[in-house]
Every structure is written in C-alpha cells, then in structure tokens.
Design an enzyme around this catalytic site. Structure first.
Site, mmCIF file in Angstrom:
data_model
loop_
_atom_site.group_PDB
_atom_site.id
_atom_site.type_symbol
_atom_site.label_atom_id
_atom_site.label_comp_id
_atom_site.label_asym_id
_atom_site.label_seq_id
_atom_site.Cartn_x
_atom_site.Cartn_y
_atom_site.Cartn_z
ATOM 1 N N CYS A 381 0.826 -1.204 0.000
ATOM 2 C CA CYS A 381 0.000 0.000 0.000
ATOM 3 C C CYS A 381 0.866 1.263 0.000
ATOM 4 O O CYS A 381 1.390 1.633 -1.039
ATOM 5 C CB CYS A 381 -0.994 -0.052 1.161
ATOM 6 S SG CYS A 381 -2.427 0.981 0.864
ATOM 7 N N HIS A 507 -3.284 -5.267 0.889
ATOM 8 C CA HIS A 507 -2.662 -5.757 2.126
ATOM 9 C C HIS A 507 -2.698 -7.282 2.188
ATOM 10 O O HIS A 507 -3.561 -7.858 2.860
ATOM 11 C CB HIS A 507 -3.382 -5.169 3.341
ATOM 12 C CG HIS A 507 -3.182 -3.703 3.496
ATOM 13 N ND1 HIS A 507 -2.082 -3.166 4.124
ATOM 14 C CD2 HIS A 507 -3.920 -2.656 3.075
ATOM 15 C CE1 HIS A 507 -2.160 -1.847 4.103
ATOM 16 N NE2 HIS A 507 -3.262 -1.509 3.463
ATOM 17 N N GLU A 509 -0.956 -9.185 3.825
ATOM 18 C CA GLU A 509 -0.658 -9.700 5.173
ATOM 19 C C GLU A 509 -1.917 -10.165 5.916
ATOM 20 O O GLU A 509 -1.838 -11.011 6.801
ATOM 21 C CB GLU A 509 0.089 -8.645 6.009
ATOM 22 C CG GLU A 509 -0.693 -7.401 6.418
ATOM 23 C CD GLU A 509 -0.639 -6.262 5.389
ATOM 24 O OE1 GLU A 509 -0.404 -6.544 4.200
ATOM 25 O OE2 GLU A 509 -0.844 -5.090 5.780
HETATM 26 N N1 GLN Z 1 -2.077 6.680 2.937
HETATM 27 C C1 GLN Z 1 -2.248 5.927 1.743
HETATM 28 C C2 GLN Z 1 -3.665 6.001 1.207
HETATM 29 O O1 GLN Z 1 -4.558 6.415 1.882
HETATM 30 C C3 GLN Z 1 -1.846 4.482 1.946
HETATM 31 C C4 GLN Z 1 -2.760 3.733 2.855
HETATM 32 C C5 GLN Z 1 -2.192 2.440 3.355
HETATM 33 O O2 GLN Z 1 -0.979 2.244 3.315
HETATM 34 N N2 GLN Z 1 -3.030 1.574 3.878
HETATM 35 O O3 GLN Z 1 -3.915 5.634 0.080
#
Ligand code: GLN
Length: 533
Positions: A381, A507, A509
């Site tokens: 992300c 994600h 994970e």
């Molecule tokens: N801050 C970034 C977004 O809002 C990444 C979010 C994250 O890493 N979960 O897109």
C-alpha cells in the site's frame, strides 16, 4: 443449538485474551466443530479506523471491509472462521445503532436506557453469529473486569446466559498470577478480586486461564479453586510462550482444556487432530536456513502496529523452512543517517502501509536502496506509493514527484486521490475498503507467485497510482503486474531489471496463515534466500 463461550479478562490488560480466544477456537475446530468468533471493545469510537497505531496498534481489515481490532487477525490466523462486520463491536457502534433507531422512532414512546436497550443491542450482536452452520460462538469482551465502560457488556453476557440456559454458555476468565520477586512468591489475591468483581456482576466463571511466570503448585490451584469457586481441573496454567505464539493451543490441550470445554458445554466429538498445526510448529521451531528482512516503518517500537505483517513474514519463513530475522527500522532514522547505515547487509526490505507525511522520505530512500542494490523488495500500500515516487524521481527524472497525500502542489502527482474519494468528507469507514478483485498480467512475478490470473485481496486506501504516468513508467522499466477488472486502477507494480521487486496496492498480510502462508510473503522470503547464496 449454538453454544456460547465468553472470554473476559481480569487484573491487567494485554494478557492475550485474543490469542486465547483464537486458540480455543482452533482447538474446537480440531474436534470438527464449526466456530464463530467476535470481539466487543468497550471504547467509544465506532471502530478503531480513526485511531492512530500508537493508540490502538494495527487496524485489521476484513473481507467485507470492516476496519477492525487486530484480535480479528489472530482469529483468522488460528482458525477457519471468516471475519466480517458482525465480528467487532464497540460501545460507540452499539450506542450509534441504538440512537439511530431512537431517531427512526423504533422505540416510540419509550425512555431509552442502558438496561434494557443497550444490553439488548449487545445481545443482538452476539446473536448475529448464531446460525445453523455454527456450533460454538466465542465472544471476547475487551478491556478488563472492573472498568466502568465494560459494565454493560458484562451485564449483557450475564443476561444472555440466563436466556439461552446456563448449560449452553461458558464463561472463561483470563487472569494474571503475579510473581513477587522480593517475597519469592506468586500471588492469587488479584485474581480473587477480579473474580469477585465478575461475581458481583452476576457471572460465575467456569474456567480460569492463569497467566503466570512460575508454575502453579497444587496448593495455589486449591486456593484459587476455593476462593474463586472454580473446579480445580478448570484452573489452567499459562506460562509465556514467546516467541512461539502458535504454541498456546498446545499448552492448553496438554491440560485438557478442549475436553473440559466439550464436557461443560455437553458437546460430543469423534476426537481431534492437531497434526497440521504441530507440523507447522515443528517447521517454525527447526528452521533450516535464515534470512533477515528490514521493515522500514514509523511505528517500529510498537509490535502491534504491524502485527499482521510480522506474522505474515513468519509464515513466509515457515513456507521456506527458514527463520526470518526482523530488522525493524524507524524511517526517520534513515532520513537522519542515510539508508546504508541501517539497511546494509539485510536480505530483503519491506515497507508497510501507512498514512501521513512523517517518515515518508526515509521510506523512499529505503526503496532506492533496494532498487539500486537489487535487494528483494515488498511494498504494501504506502510501500507501493513510496516505490512509485522513488521511481518517478530517480529513474523517470520527474523532479519533486510525490503523492498528493504529502504534497498537494507537487508538479508530478504520480499518486493521487481516487476519483471515488473526491467528494468524501467523513473520515470513518470511508476509504476503499475490503476485498477487491484484481487481474494479474501473465509473465509477471506476481502471476508466478499466485499461480492464477484472478485474485482477490483486501484494501484500505484513498490514494492510487496516477494513470497519466503509466507510459513513462513502462518505458523506463516498470511492469504493471495487476489491475482492477475494469483496468482502471493499478494494483501491482514490479521492476524489470531486478531480482524481486513487487509493490502492491493491497494488504496481503491480512490473508496469511501459519498453516497457509500468503504466496507473496512466501515468494518474497524465497527470493531473499536466493540472494543469500
Ligand atoms: N495513505 C495511503 C492512502 O490512503 C496508503 C494507505 C495504506 O498504506 N493503507 O492511500
């Protein structure tokens, strides 16, 4: 008829109620029973999604897009139960629902009160997990007995026991037996008090799980049994299992906890098997190789902030019979000292998700180090956003390229707000959340990892790769590994001239299990082992 187990905690928090609830779930599943798990958190936020990791640790995301307590991560890693929006409630969400109904006139003419309206709402939330496919629902009550804000939850589970019949409900209390070094004694008094408080709330615990540094002698168990009114065989000793969390179920089974639960709930099974779990533990404890992964984040001092990531790395290790050493690095330290000092010698680099500007430049430097030194890289992300920004600046020569999250006026907004986010003002539960399908490009690292074209992964973000930069990125050596089904959103980027560089918008994970490591983590670890040779 669905049976119920309520897990409460006493004396202090952080005793591992979530891990114990998960372990109990796993043991019941080993007997062929189908279980559900849920958590009640007594704080007033509607969900943890708006809290800082410093306050709350990681925000776990479910398939259906709930931003939830990290204990749900343990539930999914230990068991086959699939978490959803009915698996985590807070004081805030309970009141929100009751107040919404009040405004809708659903209780017209009535005074709304904690008892019965709030407690009824809590009981309704428990019943949401009751269905013909679930034999046992395990409900964990967050916080500890004696907290003011826990009271409605205790009252609700007391009432629940009366309603469904005491023989269908089990109350398990997790408690601490402290060791006093100066006196060289372990003490039962705090547990007596916390059980006393439970009894004041009308709840007689059936089983005590005692966290302790020292073994509990028969004398101590007898004392606990007498003062807490719990059968002596139902007093379970739980010593620290660090670093192998996955050992907890075995510790419990050695003392017959599974059999005690089955007996007390009048459940019959044809025996159990723990073969898969013990095999996994054996691999974990006897690694054949070792690798070292640098995790560059900004809540590095806090284990819980990246709980699922640390676990998924361990799983990746299990999948390769390898020990994964973690080098946890504060991204701010890279900003201060440069990447070399902190990253030299590591075999792989991982950048987790995150929000806000602090520490981002250090993470971008870490990506540069991974790219230039051909060290396997996994970006999650925000880790994908950092990889994009780094590549834009240092390979595409797009000076001051950035995400509009960190610099609204960047001349090259290579990461920008998702179209669907532009009119959103409220912060809670409004990101792009939960499982979303993604189509992988064949001939990519990602495709090789997953072995299939269509995948589904969980998301939690507002920002995204800016498609205007696709061509220049591709011409300079970025491979777009996967897209949403409409081809609108980039889900994965990879690097062409690099042994293993994968950065994903999602994600992974959250979907990794010790008995079934996530393919991206497994292959990432494998790549780092190849570098070691
Ligand atoms: N801050 C970034 C977004 O809002 C990444 C979010 C994250 O890493 N979960 O897109």
């Amino acid at each position: 008829m669905t049976k119920h187990i309520f897990v409460t905690g006493g004396v202090v928090s952080s005793l591992g109620k979530g891990l114990n609830a998960s372990s109990i779930g796993m043991l019941l599943e080993s007997h062929g029973l189908r279980i559900g798990l849920q958590k009640f958190d007594p704080y007033v936020n509607v969900d943890p999604g708006t809290m800082s990791p410093f306050e709350h640790g990681e925000i776990y995301v479910t398939e259906d897009g709930a931003e939830a307590d990290l204990d749900l991560g343990h539930y999914e890693r230990f068991t086959n139960a699939v978490m959803n929006k009915d698996c985590n409630f807070t004081t805030g969400s309970i009141y929100y629902s009751v107040i919404t109904k009040e405004r809708q006139g659903k209780y017209l003419g009535k005074t709304i009160q904690v008892i019965p309206h709030i407690t009824n709402e809590i009981k309704d939330c428990i019943k949401k997990l009751v269905n013909p496919d679930t034999d046992v629902v395990i409900s964990e009550i967050g916080g500890i007995v004696g907290d003011i804000e826990s009271q409605p939850f205790l009252e609700a589970i007391r009432q629940f026991g009366r309603e469904v019949g005491r023989e269908n409900v089990l109350y398990i209390h997790l408690t601490l037996i402290p060791y006093l070094r100066a006196a060289d004694e372990i003490k039962t008094k705090p547990t007596q008090h916390s059980v006393g408080m439970l009894r004041q709330a009308g709840i007689e615990p059936d089983i005590l799980i005692c966290r302790t540094e020292k073994s509990l002698s028969t004398d101590i168990k007898e004392k606990l049994s007498l003062f807490c009114n719990v059968d002596i065989e139902s007093i379970i000793e739980e010593k620290d299992v660090k670093p192998y969390l996955y050992e907890i179920p075995l510790l419990l089974v050695e003392q017959g906890l599974d059999k005690i639960i089955l007996k007390k709930l009048h459940l019959k099974t044809n025996g159990n098997t723990l073969a898969k779990w013990t095999k996994m533990l054996d691999t974990l404890k006897n690694p054949q190789k070792v690798t070292e992964i640098a995790i560059v984040g900004k809540y590095i001092g806090l284990q819980s902030a990246y709980e699922s990531i640390y676990e998924a790395l361990t799983h990746g290790g299990i999948g390769n019979s390898a020990e994964v050493k973690e080098r946890r690095i504060e991204s701010g330290d890279i900003e201060k000292d440069g990447a070399e000092k902190h990253l030299k010698g590591c075999k792989g680099i991982l950048i987790p998700g995150g929000f806000g500007e602090r520490g981002v430049e250090g993470k971008i430097e870490a990506v540069r180090y991974a790219r230039e030194n051909k060290i396997p890289y996994l970006g999650l992300c925000l880790g994908m956003h950092c990889a994009t920004i780094e590549f834009a600046r240092n390979v595409c020569n797009l000076k001051d390229a950035n995400s509009t999250e960190f610099n609204a006026n960047t001349p090259h907004p290579v990461i920008c707000l998702l179209e669907e986010q532009k009119n959103i003002v409220n912060k809670g539960g409004t990101m792009r959340l939960g499982a979303q399908p993604c189509r992988l490009k064949t001939n990519t690292i990602s495709y090789k990892c997953y072995g299939q074209e269509l995948i589904s992964e969980r998301h939690r973000h507002r920002y995204e790769f800016n498609n205007k930069y696709k061509d220049i990125f591709a011409s300079k050596g970025i491979v777009f590994g996967g897209f949403t089904l409409d081809n609108e959103l980039v889900e994965i980027i990879e690097l062409k001239d690099h042994p293993w560089f994968v950065a994903v918008q999602f994600h992974p994970e959250f979907k990794s299990k010790p008995t079934n490591p996530h393919p991206l983590f497994k292959e990432f670890i494998r790549a780092t082992l190849n570098v070691c040779k």
